[in-house]
Design a protein around this motif. Structure first.
Motif, PDB file in Angstrom:
ATOM      1  N   GLU A 101       0.841  -1.190   0.000  1.00  7.47           N
ATOM      2  CA  GLU A 101       0.000   0.000   0.000  1.00  7.47           C
ATOM      3  C   GLU A 101       0.877   1.242   0.000  1.00  7.47           C
ATOM      4  OE1 GLU A 101      -3.248   0.181   2.680  1.00  7.47           O
ATOM      5  OE2 GLU A 101      -3.592  -1.978   2.569  1.00  7.47           O
ATOM      6  N   PHE A 102       0.375   2.291  -0.622  1.00 11.21           N
ATOM      7  CA  PHE A 102       1.075   3.561  -0.647  1.00 11.21           C
ATOM      8  C   PHE A 102       0.733   4.364   0.601  1.00 11.21           C
ATOM      9  CE2 PHE A 102       0.559   2.704  -5.258  1.00 11.21           C
ATOM     10  CZ  PHE A 102       1.881   2.735  -5.627  1.00 11.21           C
ATOM     11  N   SER A 103       1.703   5.124   1.077  1.00 11.02           N
ATOM     12  CA  SER A 103       1.415   6.075   2.145  1.00 11.02           C
ATOM     13  C   SER A 103       0.584   7.208   1.539  1.00 11.02           C
ATOM     14  CB  SER A 103       2.711   6.631   2.733  1.00 11.02           C
ATOM     15  OG  SER A 103       3.322   7.508   1.794  1.00 11.02           O
ATOM     16  N   PRO A 104      -0.086   7.990   2.365  1.00 15.35           N
ATOM     17  CA  PRO A 104      -0.847   9.115   1.822  1.00 15.35           C
ATOM     18  C   PRO A 104       0.022  10.063   0.986  1.00 15.35           C
ATOM     19  CG  PRO A 104      -1.552   8.684   4.057  1.00 15.35           C
ATOM     20  CD  PRO A 104      -0.349   7.814   3.806  1.00 15.35           C
ATOM     21  N   ALA A 105       1.242  10.310   1.417  1.00 17.32           N
ATOM     22  CA  ALA A 105       2.131  11.203   0.662  1.00 17.32           C
ATOM     23  C   ALA A 105       2.506  10.588  -0.689  1.00 17.32           C
ATOM     24  CB  ALA A 105       3.391  11.504   1.469  1.00 17.32           C
ATOM     25  N   GLN A 106       2.787   9.280  -0.694  1.00 12.08           N
ATOM     26  CA  GLN A 106       3.117   8.605  -1.948  1.00 12.08           C
ATOM     27  C   GLN A 106       1.916   8.614  -2.889  1.00 12.08           C
ATOM     28  OE1 GLN A 106       4.320   4.918  -0.078  1.00 12.08           O
ATOM     29  NE2 GLN A 106       6.416   5.193  -0.819  1.00 12.08           N
ATOM     30  N   ALA A 107       0.739   8.351  -2.351  1.00 13.17           N
ATOM     31  CA  ALA A 107      -0.471   8.351  -3.172  1.00 13.17           C
ATOM     32  C   ALA A 107      -0.723   9.734  -3.769  1.00 13.17           C
ATOM     33  CB  ALA A 107      -1.671   7.903  -2.347  1.00 13.17           C
ATOM     34  N   ASP A 108      -0.559  10.775  -2.959  1.00 11.62           N
ATOM     35  CA  ASP A 108      -0.734  12.137  -3.461  1.00 11.62           C
ATOM     36  C   ASP A 108       0.261  12.455  -4.566  1.00 11.62           C
ATOM     37  OD1 ASP A 108      -2.844  12.646  -1.751  1.00 11.62           O
ATOM     38  OD2 ASP A 108      -1.627  13.776  -0.298  1.00 11.62           O
ATOM     39  N   ALA A 109       1.511  12.045  -4.392  1.00 15.35           N
ATOM     40  CA  ALA A 109       2.537  12.296  -5.404  1.00 15.35           C
ATOM     41  C   ALA A 109       2.210  11.553  -6.689  1.00 15.35           C
ATOM     42  CB  ALA A 109       3.913  11.887  -4.893  1.00 15.35           C
ATOM     43  N   LEU A 110       1.796  10.309  -6.584  1.00 13.52           N
ATOM     44  CA  LEU A 110       1.467   9.516  -7.755  1.00 13.52           C
ATOM     45  C   LEU A 110       0.264  10.085  -8.495  1.00 13.52           C
ATOM     46  CD1 LEU A 110       2.079   7.027  -9.449  1.00 13.52           C
ATOM     47  CD2 LEU A 110       0.616   5.721  -7.922  1.00 13.52           C
ATOM     48  N   ILE A 111      -0.772  10.438  -7.755  1.00 14.25           N
ATOM     49  CA  ILE A 111      -1.976  10.999  -8.375  1.00 14.25           C
ATOM     50  C   ILE A 111      -1.653  12.343  -9.026  1.00 14.25           C
ATOM     51  CG2 ILE A 111      -4.264  11.987  -7.897  1.00 14.25           C
ATOM     52  CD1 ILE A 111      -4.515   9.700  -5.759  1.00 14.25           C
ATOM     53  N   GLY A 112      -0.905  13.178  -8.347  1.00 12.45           N
ATOM     54  CA  GLY A 112      -0.529  14.478  -8.906  1.00 12.45           C
ATOM     55  C   GLY A 112       0.288  14.328 -10.179  1.00 12.45           C
ATOM     56  N   THR A 113       1.219  13.390 -10.177  1.00 10.59           N
ATOM     57  CA  THR A 113       2.036  13.161 -11.356  1.00 10.59           C
ATOM     58  C   THR A 113       1.186  12.632 -12.498  1.00 10.59           C
ATOM     59  OG1 THR A 113       3.986  12.734  -9.994  1.00 10.59           O
ATOM     60  CG2 THR A 113       4.058  11.933 -12.247  1.00 10.59           C
TER      61      THR A 113
END
Length: 59
Positions: free
Chosen positions: A3-15
């Motif tokens: 699972e992604f951390s919230p920060a990783q998920a935000d970075a991935l979605i933003g990218t």
């Protein structure tokens, strides 16, 4: 599955959002080249996202 951390998920979605935006600004010719190279729009977008995530500017 990891699972992604919230920060990783935000970075991935933003990218991914940025890459979709870039895709829509590409000329039809450039989109065609990417589609012929990667086979599908999803694969081409995945390549753009991967390139973005792995670029030295994001280190």
């Amino acid at each position: 599955m990891t699972e992604f951390s919230p920060a990783q998920a935000d970075a991935l979605i933003g990218t991914a959002e940025k890459m979709i935006e870039i895709w829509t600004r590409l000329s039809p010719e450039k989109q065609s080249v990417l589609l012929s190279r990667f086979g599908t729009k999803e694969n081409a977008l995945a390549a753009l996202v991967t390139t973005r995530l792995l670029s030295p500017a994001n280190s």
